[in-house]
Motif scaffolding. Structure first.
Motif, PDB file in Angstrom:
ATOM      1  N   GLY A 121      19.987  30.714  32.555  1.00  0.00           N
ATOM      2  CA  GLY A 121      19.556  32.028  33.393  1.00  0.00           C
ATOM      3  C   GLY A 121      19.521  31.597  34.918  1.00  0.00           C
ATOM      4  O   GLY A 121      19.191  30.175  35.196  1.00  0.00           O
ATOM      5  N   ARG A 122      19.570  32.470  35.691  1.00  0.00           N
ATOM      6  CA  ARG A 122      18.857  32.258  37.146  1.00  0.00           C
ATOM      7  C   ARG A 122      17.778  31.596  37.191  1.00  0.00           C
ATOM      8  O   ARG A 122      16.847  32.024  36.566  1.00  0.00           O
ATOM      9  CB  ARG A 122      19.109  33.528  38.045  1.00  0.00           C
TER      10      ARG A 122
ATOM     11  N   LEU B 167      30.629  30.693  39.197  1.00  0.00           N
ATOM     12  CA  LEU B 167      31.392  31.275  40.477  1.00  0.00           C
ATOM     13  C   LEU B 167      30.662  32.526  41.187  1.00  0.00           C
ATOM     14  O   LEU B 167      30.973  32.964  42.135  1.00  0.00           O
ATOM     15  CB  LEU B 167      32.780  32.006  39.965  1.00  0.00           C
ATOM     16  N   ALA B 168      29.479  33.013  40.559  1.00  0.00           N
ATOM     17  CA  ALA B 168      28.733  34.283  40.797  1.00  0.00           C
ATOM     18  C   ALA B 168      27.751  33.664  41.826  1.00  0.00           C
ATOM     19  O   ALA B 168      27.246  34.435  42.588  1.00  0.00           O
ATOM     20  CB  ALA B 168      28.082  34.889  39.580  1.00  0.00           C
ATOM     21  N   THR B 169      27.611  32.208  41.913  1.00  0.00           N
ATOM     22  CA  THR B 169      26.532  31.613  42.481  1.00  0.00           C
ATOM     23  C   THR B 169      26.874  31.273  43.953  1.00  0.00           C
ATOM     24  O   THR B 169      27.579  30.100  43.971  1.00  0.00           O
ATOM     25  CB  THR B 169      25.764  30.434  42.025  1.00  0.00           C
ATOM     26  N   ASP B 176      18.369  30.039  46.204  1.00  0.00           N
ATOM     27  CA  ASP B 176      19.545  29.833  45.933  1.00  0.00           C
ATOM     28  C   ASP B 176      19.554  28.231  45.626  1.00  0.00           C
ATOM     29  O   ASP B 176      20.442  27.749  44.902  1.00  0.00           O
ATOM     30  CB  ASP B 176      20.878  29.929  46.476  1.00  0.00           C
ATOM     31  N   LEU B 177      18.972  27.417  46.355  1.00  0.00           N
ATOM     32  CA  LEU B 177      18.867  25.897  46.271  1.00  0.00           C
ATOM     33  C   LEU B 177      18.380  25.462  44.896  1.00  0.00           C
ATOM     34  O   LEU B 177      18.809  24.388  44.447  1.00  0.00           O
ATOM     35  CB  LEU B 177      17.801  25.566  47.477  1.00  0.00           C
ATOM     36  N   VAL B 178      17.624  26.178  44.175  1.00  0.00           N
ATOM     37  CA  VAL B 178      17.014  26.100  42.634  1.00  0.00           C
ATOM     38  C   VAL B 178      18.357  25.898  42.027  1.00  0.00           C
ATOM     39  O   VAL B 178      18.458  25.030  41.202  1.00  0.00           O
ATOM     40  CB  VAL B 178      16.296  27.178  42.160  1.00  0.00           C
ATOM     41  N   GLU B 179      19.372  26.662  42.432  1.00  0.00           N
ATOM     42  CA  GLU B 179      20.719  26.500  41.120  1.00  0.00           C
ATOM     43  C   GLU B 179      21.338  25.241  41.521  1.00  0.00           C
ATOM     44  O   GLU B 179      21.935  24.696  40.622  1.00  0.00           O
ATOM     45  CB  GLU B 179      21.573  27.747  41.599  1.00  0.00           C
ATOM     46  N   VAL B 180      21.744  24.904  42.913  1.00  0.00           N
ATOM     47  CA  VAL B 180      21.940  23.526  43.144  1.00  0.00           C
ATOM     48  C   VAL B 180      21.152  22.484  42.386  1.00  0.00           C
ATOM     49  O   VAL B 180      22.008  21.568  41.866  1.00  0.00           O
ATOM     50  CB  VAL B 180      22.182  23.334  44.591  1.00  0.00           C
ATOM     51  N   THR B 207      10.914  27.360  42.226  1.00  0.00           N
ATOM     52  CA  THR B 207      11.270  27.539  43.605  1.00  0.00           C
ATOM     53  C   THR B 207      11.641  25.995  43.702  1.00  0.00           C
ATOM     54  O   THR B 207      11.771  25.004  43.144  1.00  0.00           O
ATOM     55  CB  THR B 207      10.223  27.915  44.497  1.00  0.00           C
ATOM     56  N   VAL B 208      11.786  25.810  45.204  1.00  0.00           N
ATOM     57  CA  VAL B 208      12.186  24.441  45.650  1.00  0.00           C
ATOM     58  C   VAL B 208      11.028  23.953  46.587  1.00  0.00           C
ATOM     59  O   VAL B 208      10.426  24.669  47.332  1.00  0.00           O
ATOM     60  CB  VAL B 208      13.414  24.292  46.462  1.00  0.00           C
ATOM     61  N   SER B 209      10.695  22.850  46.786  1.00  0.00           N
ATOM     62  CA  SER B 209       9.704  22.112  47.642  1.00  0.00           C
ATOM     63  C   SER B 209      10.441  21.068  48.131  1.00  0.00           C
ATOM     64  O   SER B 209      11.407  20.492  47.730  1.00  0.00           O
ATOM     65  CB  SER B 209       8.404  21.714  46.980  1.00  0.00           C
ATOM     66  N   ARG B 210       9.815  20.667  49.382  1.00  0.00           N
ATOM     67  CA  ARG B 210      10.463  19.393  49.952  1.00  0.00           C
ATOM     68  C   ARG B 210       9.381  18.328  50.332  1.00  0.00           C
ATOM     69  O   ARG B 210       8.245  18.726  50.826  1.00  0.00           O
ATOM     70  CB  ARG B 210      10.876  20.020  51.567  1.00  0.00           C
ATOM     71  N   ARG B 211       9.604  17.085  49.897  1.00  0.00           N
ATOM     72  CA  ARG B 211       8.887  16.285  50.256  1.00  0.00           C
ATOM     73  C   ARG B 211       8.661  15.615  51.541  1.00  0.00           C
ATOM     74  O   ARG B 211       9.834  15.818  52.273  1.00  0.00           O
ATOM     75  CB  ARG B 211       9.293  14.662  49.501  1.00  0.00           C
TER      76      ARG B 211
END
Lengths: 214, 214
Positions: A121-122, B167-169, B176-180, B207-211
């Motif tokens: 899932g997303r 392809l939907a992403t 969206d960086l979560v998906e990558v 989510t994403v975080s950044r060191r």
């Protein structure tokens, strides 16, 4: 194949609060559940709802009040347990908020080779899976897709993945309603149409708006 | 099959501003473009970049400064035009920010039957399509997926759809960086890893975080 569809009857879909009232969220969650059950049935399998409380649906219901991961693991224990006749059969778990699920998309999931086959899932979630590996268990917290891959690897399972936008789309937040209005054609879509939701484009981004009702 | 990959060289990926500096967005956009070009090549086709300005890539580049829809329509005119030798060949347009695109996912798009075959994007977008219909033209504004279906229907095209999460992403926003980080394994993923991005789970959402960098 046994196909379990977990469903929470208490306060479902709270993150849709900005868009829908409590009663509406309850009705919308049931509309999505009915769509998922229909799609599983049309894909040729008999769904069973794994519900936290009583719910009126056209499918058998198992009630288990425990949190999602515990309830699913208990169902996997029962399915693959020594006393079970299901130990040689695969089992699938499909989330109840996959409003875009179609028989075709589910059929791809069910047909994909692998001991454990995931529909990611997303946002790192696990929206559906098939398990043919008696020792695989779930943990839906956090980035469950990555965790589930690790768990499956640890029990020696060959992992399969089905690449489906429809199965990747769980409907949690108001932005997700855009997907139902663009791609849905079942009860969930009818619910949103009847409630006055429409697509709206603002600054190149597509959102939903709601007509004032008379 | 001719596969066009539109790319904007000026101020790319502005909606990633909360996560990446202007220079980083520029580098990240080029990493995603390189991943898409690789995936097209590995799917057995020769990509061509349709760029708003000069860009250094391992593929031929056509420069067209016009907005996306105009530039793509000019390319469709050229491909299907009377003087063109391509009138009997299909043409594909694949967005440059599909960081999860794989040869397999693109192969499904290229193989799907239909006069015009779409890979819908999240939020009503059109992330990729194949056209075998000389009269089909694009309009990427708003809910382009629905508009493109209508345009295709109006010119008598049989419509196909490929159901692909990859392809939907398209990668537009920090979420969206979560998906990558979950599903990517190319240059875009390497860029984010090197920049210190990590997955983080807060209140059950990923989510994403950044060191902090040394």
């Amino acid at each position: 194949m046994q196909v379990l569809v977990p469903f929470a009857t208490d306060a479902p879909k709270t993150r849709l609060e900005p868009a829908l009232s409590a009663d509406e969220r309850r009705a919308f969650a049931r509309a999505m559940l009915a769509d998922v059950l229909d799609a599983v049935g049309e894909a040729g399998h008999d769904p069973r709802v794994l519900s936290t409380g009583p719910v009126s649906v056209e499918a058998p219901v198992t009630i288990d009040e425990r949190p999602l991961s515990e309830a699913v693991n208990a169902a996997l224990d029962a399915h693959f347990g020594e006393d079970s006749s299901g130990a040689d059969d695969p089992v699938a778990v499909v989330m109840a908020d996959l409003a875009l699920a179609t028989p075709g998309a589910l059929g791809r999931l069910f047909a994909e080779p692998g001991d454990v086959v995931f529909a990611p899932g997303r946002g790192g979630g696990t929206n559906a899976f098939v398990s043919r590996q008696p020792d695989f268990r779930v943990d839906y917290h956090g980035t469950s897709y990555l965790d589930h891959r690790e768990i499956a690897g640890d029990v020696g399972a060959e992992i399969g993945v089905v690449d489906s936008f429809r199965l990747a789309t769980d409907v949690d937040e108001p932005a997700d309603l855009v997907e139902v209005l663009c791609h849905g054609d079942g009860r969930a879509r009818e619910f949103l149409d009847a409630a006055g939701f429409e697509l709206e484009t603002t600054d190149g981004r597509v959102t939903v708006s709601r007509r004032d009702r008379p």
